[in-house]
Design a protein around this motif. Structure first.
Motif, PDB file in Angstrom:
ATOM      1  N   VAL A 198    -184.954  -9.183 -25.491  1.00  0.00           N
ATOM      2  CA  VAL A 198    -185.434  -9.871 -26.694  1.00  0.00           C
ATOM      3  C   VAL A 198    -184.333 -10.762 -27.267  1.00  0.00           C
ATOM      4  CG1 VAL A 198    -186.188  -9.527 -29.080  1.00  0.00           C
ATOM      5  CG2 VAL A 198    -187.199  -8.170 -27.240  1.00  0.00           C
ATOM      6  N   ALA A 199    -183.101 -10.246 -27.300  1.00  0.00           N
ATOM      7  CA  ALA A 199    -181.983 -11.041 -27.827  1.00  0.00           C
ATOM      8  C   ALA A 199    -181.754 -12.274 -26.972  1.00  0.00           C
ATOM      9  CB  ALA A 199    -180.717 -10.193 -27.894  1.00  0.00           C
ATOM     10  N   GLY A 200    -181.820 -12.128 -25.648  1.00  0.00           N
ATOM     11  CA  GLY A 200    -181.659 -13.278 -24.761  1.00  0.00           C
ATOM     12  C   GLY A 200    -182.755 -14.309 -24.960  1.00  0.00           C
ATOM     13  N   LEU A 201    -183.981 -13.837 -25.106  1.00  0.00           N
ATOM     14  CA  LEU A 201    -185.110 -14.740 -25.322  1.00  0.00           C
ATOM     15  C   LEU A 201    -184.957 -15.497 -26.636  1.00  0.00           C
ATOM     16  CD1 LEU A 201    -187.976 -15.717 -24.437  1.00  0.00           C
ATOM     17  CD2 LEU A 201    -188.865 -13.858 -25.855  1.00  0.00           C
ATOM     18  N   LEU A 202    -184.685 -14.762 -27.722  1.00  0.00           N
ATOM     19  CA  LEU A 202    -184.558 -15.407 -29.028  1.00  0.00           C
ATOM     20  C   LEU A 202    -183.347 -16.326 -29.091  1.00  0.00           C
ATOM     21  CD1 LEU A 202    -185.530 -12.449 -31.397  1.00  0.00           C
ATOM     22  CD2 LEU A 202    -186.906 -14.436 -30.774  1.00  0.00           C
ATOM     23  N   ALA A 203    -182.247 -15.919 -28.469  1.00  0.00           N
ATOM     24  CA  ALA A 203    -181.053 -16.767 -28.450  1.00  0.00           C
ATOM     25  C   ALA A 203    -181.343 -18.058 -27.691  1.00  0.00           C
ATOM     26  CB  ALA A 203    -179.881 -16.017 -27.819  1.00  0.00           C
ATOM     27  N   GLY A 258    -176.181 -17.623 -30.807  1.00  0.00           N
ATOM     28  CA  GLY A 258    -175.548 -16.588 -30.011  1.00  0.00           C
ATOM     29  C   GLY A 258    -176.341 -15.301 -30.109  1.00  0.00           C
ATOM     30  N   GLY A 259    -176.358 -14.543 -29.032  1.00  0.00           N
ATOM     31  CA  GLY A 259    -177.095 -13.284 -29.011  1.00  0.00           C
ATOM     32  C   GLY A 259    -176.556 -12.253 -29.983  1.00  0.00           C
ATOM     33  N   GLY A 260    -175.287 -12.393 -30.370  1.00  0.00           N
ATOM     34  CA  GLY A 260    -174.686 -11.446 -31.309  1.00  0.00           C
ATOM     35  C   GLY A 260    -175.373 -11.425 -32.662  1.00  0.00           C
ATOM     36  N   LEU A 261    -175.955 -12.560 -33.055  1.00  0.00           N
ATOM     37  CA  LEU A 261    -176.670 -12.599 -34.333  1.00  0.00           C
ATOM     38  C   LEU A 261    -177.890 -11.683 -34.310  1.00  0.00           C
ATOM     39  CD1 LEU A 261    -176.573 -16.419 -35.134  1.00  0.00           C
ATOM     40  CD2 LEU A 261    -175.260 -14.602 -36.210  1.00  0.00           C
ATOM     41  N   ILE A 262    -178.408 -11.435 -33.141  1.00  0.00           N
ATOM     42  CA  ILE A 262    -179.585 -10.574 -32.997  1.00  0.00           C
ATOM     43  C   ILE A 262    -179.165  -9.167 -32.585  1.00  0.00           C
ATOM     44  CG2 ILE A 262    -181.736 -10.282 -31.697  1.00  0.00           C
ATOM     45  CD1 ILE A 262    -181.400 -13.502 -31.338  1.00  0.00           C
ATOM     46  N   ILE A 263    -178.198  -9.088 -31.681  1.00  0.00           N
ATOM     47  CA  ILE A 263    -177.809  -7.789 -31.130  1.00  0.00           C
ATOM     48  C   ILE A 263    -177.102  -6.906 -32.151  1.00  0.00           C
ATOM     49  CG2 ILE A 263    -176.190  -6.733 -29.489  1.00  0.00           C
ATOM     50  CD1 ILE A 263    -177.145  -8.669 -27.431  1.00  0.00           C
ATOM     51  N   VAL A 264    -176.209  -7.478 -32.951  1.00  0.00           N
ATOM     52  CA  VAL A 264    -175.419  -6.643 -33.869  1.00  0.00           C
ATOM     53  C   VAL A 264    -176.306  -5.878 -34.854  1.00  0.00           C
ATOM     54  CG1 VAL A 264    -173.669  -6.663 -35.686  1.00  0.00           C
ATOM     55  CG2 VAL A 264    -173.281  -7.921 -33.572  1.00  0.00           C
ATOM     56  N   HIS A 280    -168.622  -1.316 -36.829  1.00  0.00           N
ATOM     57  CA  HIS A 280    -167.484  -1.630 -35.962  1.00  0.00           C
ATOM     58  C   HIS A 280    -167.895  -1.557 -34.486  1.00  0.00           C
ATOM     59  CE1 HIS A 280    -165.525  -0.433 -39.723  1.00  0.00           C
ATOM     60  NE2 HIS A 280    -164.497  -1.181 -39.332  1.00  0.00           N
ATOM     61  N   ILE A 281    -168.637  -0.528 -34.137  1.00  0.00           N
ATOM     62  CA  ILE A 281    -169.064  -0.350 -32.750  1.00  0.00           C
ATOM     63  C   ILE A 281    -170.072  -1.429 -32.355  1.00  0.00           C
ATOM     64  CG2 ILE A 281    -170.279   1.203 -31.162  1.00  0.00           C
ATOM     65  CD1 ILE A 281    -169.045   3.534 -32.773  1.00  0.00           C
ATOM     66  N   ALA A 282    -170.991  -1.755 -33.253  1.00  0.00           N
ATOM     67  CA  ALA A 282    -171.998  -2.780 -32.950  1.00  0.00           C
ATOM     68  C   ALA A 282    -171.334  -4.142 -32.702  1.00  0.00           C
ATOM     69  CB  ALA A 282    -173.011  -2.883 -34.089  1.00  0.00           C
ATOM     70  N   ILE A 283    -170.406  -4.518 -33.564  1.00  0.00           N
ATOM     71  CA  ILE A 283    -169.721  -5.797 -33.392  1.00  0.00           C
ATOM     72  C   ILE A 283    -168.840  -5.767 -32.152  1.00  0.00           C
ATOM     73  CG2 ILE A 283    -167.964  -7.332 -34.384  1.00  0.00           C
ATOM     74  CD1 ILE A 283    -169.189  -6.703 -37.133  1.00  0.00           C
ATOM     75  N   GLY A 284    -168.127  -4.669 -31.945  1.00  0.00           N
ATOM     76  CA  GLY A 284    -167.273  -4.548 -30.764  1.00  0.00           C
ATOM     77  C   GLY A 284    -168.058  -4.615 -29.468  1.00  0.00           C
ATOM     78  N   THR A 285    -169.214  -3.986 -29.450  1.00  0.00           N
ATOM     79  CA  THR A 285    -170.058  -4.017 -28.256  1.00  0.00           C
ATOM     80  C   THR A 285    -170.559  -5.432 -27.995  1.00  0.00           C
ATOM     81  OG1 THR A 285    -170.743  -1.744 -28.643  1.00  0.00           O
ATOM     82  CG2 THR A 285    -172.135  -3.062 -27.187  1.00  0.00           C
ATOM     83  N   SER A 286    -170.973  -6.123 -29.051  1.00  0.00           N
ATOM     84  CA  SER A 286    -171.438  -7.494 -28.905  1.00  0.00           C
ATOM     85  C   SER A 286    -170.313  -8.387 -28.384  1.00  0.00           C
ATOM     86  CB  SER A 286    -171.949  -8.014 -30.248  1.00  0.00           C
ATOM     87  OG  SER A 286    -172.316  -9.356 -30.152  1.00  0.00           O
ATOM     88  N   ALA A 307    -173.285 -10.331 -42.749  1.00  0.00           N
ATOM     89  CA  ALA A 307    -174.490 -10.878 -43.391  1.00  0.00           C
ATOM     90  C   ALA A 307    -174.240 -12.300 -43.894  1.00  0.00           C
ATOM     91  CB  ALA A 307    -174.932  -9.978 -44.532  1.00  0.00           C
ATOM     92  N   LEU A 308    -173.079 -12.554 -44.487  1.00  0.00           N
ATOM     93  CA  LEU A 308    -172.753 -13.902 -44.954  1.00  0.00           C
ATOM     94  C   LEU A 308    -172.657 -14.880 -43.782  1.00  0.00           C
ATOM     95  CD1 LEU A 308    -170.107 -13.112 -47.719  1.00  0.00           C
ATOM     96  CD2 LEU A 308    -172.466 -13.901 -48.042  1.00  0.00           C
ATOM     97  N   PHE A 309    -172.112 -14.419 -42.660  1.00  0.00           N
ATOM     98  CA  PHE A 309    -172.041 -15.253 -41.469  1.00  0.00           C
ATOM     99  C   PHE A 309    -173.445 -15.596 -40.977  1.00  0.00           C
ATOM    100  CE2 PHE A 309    -171.798 -15.623 -36.794  1.00  0.00           C
ATOM    101  CZ  PHE A 309    -171.001 -16.758 -36.717  1.00  0.00           C
ATOM    102  N   GLU A 310    -174.337 -14.620 -40.967  1.00  0.00           N
ATOM    103  CA  GLU A 310    -175.713 -14.885 -40.535  1.00  0.00           C
ATOM    104  C   GLU A 310    -176.416 -15.849 -41.482  1.00  0.00           C
ATOM    105  OE1 GLU A 310    -178.107 -11.538 -39.467  1.00  0.00           O
ATOM    106  OE2 GLU A 310    -177.136 -11.504 -37.513  1.00  0.00           O
ATOM    107  N   ILE A 311    -176.167 -15.718 -42.772  1.00  0.00           N
ATOM    108  CA  ILE A 311    -176.763 -16.643 -43.745  1.00  0.00           C
ATOM    109  C   ILE A 311    -176.231 -18.058 -43.518  1.00  0.00           C
ATOM    110  CG2 ILE A 311    -176.809 -17.261 -46.202  1.00  0.00           C
ATOM    111  CD1 ILE A 311    -176.917 -14.179 -46.744  1.00  0.00           C
ATOM    112  N   ALA A 312    -174.926 -18.177 -43.255  1.00  0.00           N
ATOM    113  CA  ALA A 312    -174.342 -19.497 -42.993  1.00  0.00           C
ATOM    114  C   ALA A 312    -174.973 -20.137 -41.750  1.00  0.00           C
ATOM    115  CB  ALA A 312    -172.831 -19.383 -42.826  1.00  0.00           C
ATOM    116  N   VAL A 313    -175.190 -19.344 -40.718  1.00  0.00           N
ATOM    117  CA  VAL A 313    -175.822 -19.874 -39.498  1.00  0.00           C
ATOM    118  C   VAL A 313    -177.257 -20.294 -39.800  1.00  0.00           C
ATOM    119  CG1 VAL A 313    -176.634 -19.263 -37.185  1.00  0.00           C
ATOM    120  CG2 VAL A 313    -174.340 -18.614 -37.903  1.00  0.00           C
ATOM    121  N   ALA A 314    -177.979 -19.495 -40.590  1.00  0.00           N
ATOM    122  CA  ALA A 314    -179.356 -19.831 -40.939  1.00  0.00           C
ATOM    123  C   ALA A 314    -179.420 -21.132 -41.746  1.00  0.00           C
ATOM    124  CB  ALA A 314    -179.991 -18.687 -41.727  1.00  0.00           C
ATOM    125  N   VAL A 315    -178.497 -21.307 -42.683  1.00  0.00           N
ATOM    126  CA  VAL A 315    -178.461 -22.540 -43.477  1.00  0.00           C
ATOM    127  C   VAL A 315    -178.157 -23.740 -42.574  1.00  0.00           C
ATOM    128  CG1 VAL A 315    -177.144 -23.776 -45.260  1.00  0.00           C
ATOM    129  CG2 VAL A 315    -177.888 -21.422 -45.655  1.00  0.00           C
TER     130      VAL A 315
END
Length: 182
Positions: free
Chosen positions: A45-50, A56-62, A81-87, A144-152
């Motif tokens: 799903v992350a690959g499809l949406l990305a 980047g898939g990290g916006l969906i995966i994290v 920490h683990i979610a971001i590190g894994t991404s 969350a602020l990073f995701e909002i910046a990307v959305a804007v």
């Protein structure tokens, strides 16, 4: 079934050998086999949406990993920490593959690559050290602020003008540090 057991053993090996020793106590429950189905679906799903939205898939995966790890009873103080590190770990593999593919097609500006890469590595190392000291709540807000910046940026169709001339080498290396910190 044997494959799931094998994947579970790899997962446990990674957790207990590559995560910092003070994180090992946060893993409360063993990973169940069905969770690998969720992770596989998440990747698809992350690959499809990305691909559809050009992000980047990290916006969906994290965020998805955050909730999947909470469902596995991972301590909520280290889940982000683990979610971001894994991404970020997956980005390493995809970046190498992408860079090699672009190199074969002679689509890499080698000067930019040479000057940008060391800065990226330094910035990434700095951000990993900083993230280790941040509490979960701060890390969630920053993401969350990073995701909002990307959305804007996507919503307003903001794009940088492409320039043919690269700035001087120190400027490119400094930009690499800034990109790596993000």
């Amino acid at each position: 079934m044997k494959r799931l057991i094998f994947l579970h053993r790899i997962n446990q090996y990674i957790i207990f050998n590559f995560f910092p020793s003070h994180w090992k106590c946060y893993f409360k429950r063993e990973v169940r086999g069905v969770i690998y189905i969720y992770y596989s679906l998440l990747g698809m799903v992350a690959g499809l949406l990305a691909g559809l939205f050009g992000v980047g898939g990290g916006l969906i995966i994290v965020p998805a990993l955050y909730y999947l790890l909470l469902a596995q009873d991972v301590n909520d103080q280290v889940v982000m920490h683990i979610a971001i590190g894994t991404s970020l770990a997956t980005i390493i593999l995809t970046s190498i593959s992408s860079a090699f593919s672009h190199y074969r097609q002679q689509a890499i500006v080698t000067n930019a690559f040479i000057f940008l890469t060391p800065g990226l590595l330094v910035g990434a190392a700095m951000s990993a050290i900083i993230a280790d000291y941040l509490e979960k709540d701060y890390l969630v807000v920053i993401f969350a602020l990073f995701e909002i910046a990307v959305a804007v940026q996507m919503g307003m169709a903001l794009k940088m003008n492409a320039h043919r001339q690269l700035p001087c080498a120190p400027a490119v290396a400094t930009a690499g540090v800034g990109i790596g910190l993000l």
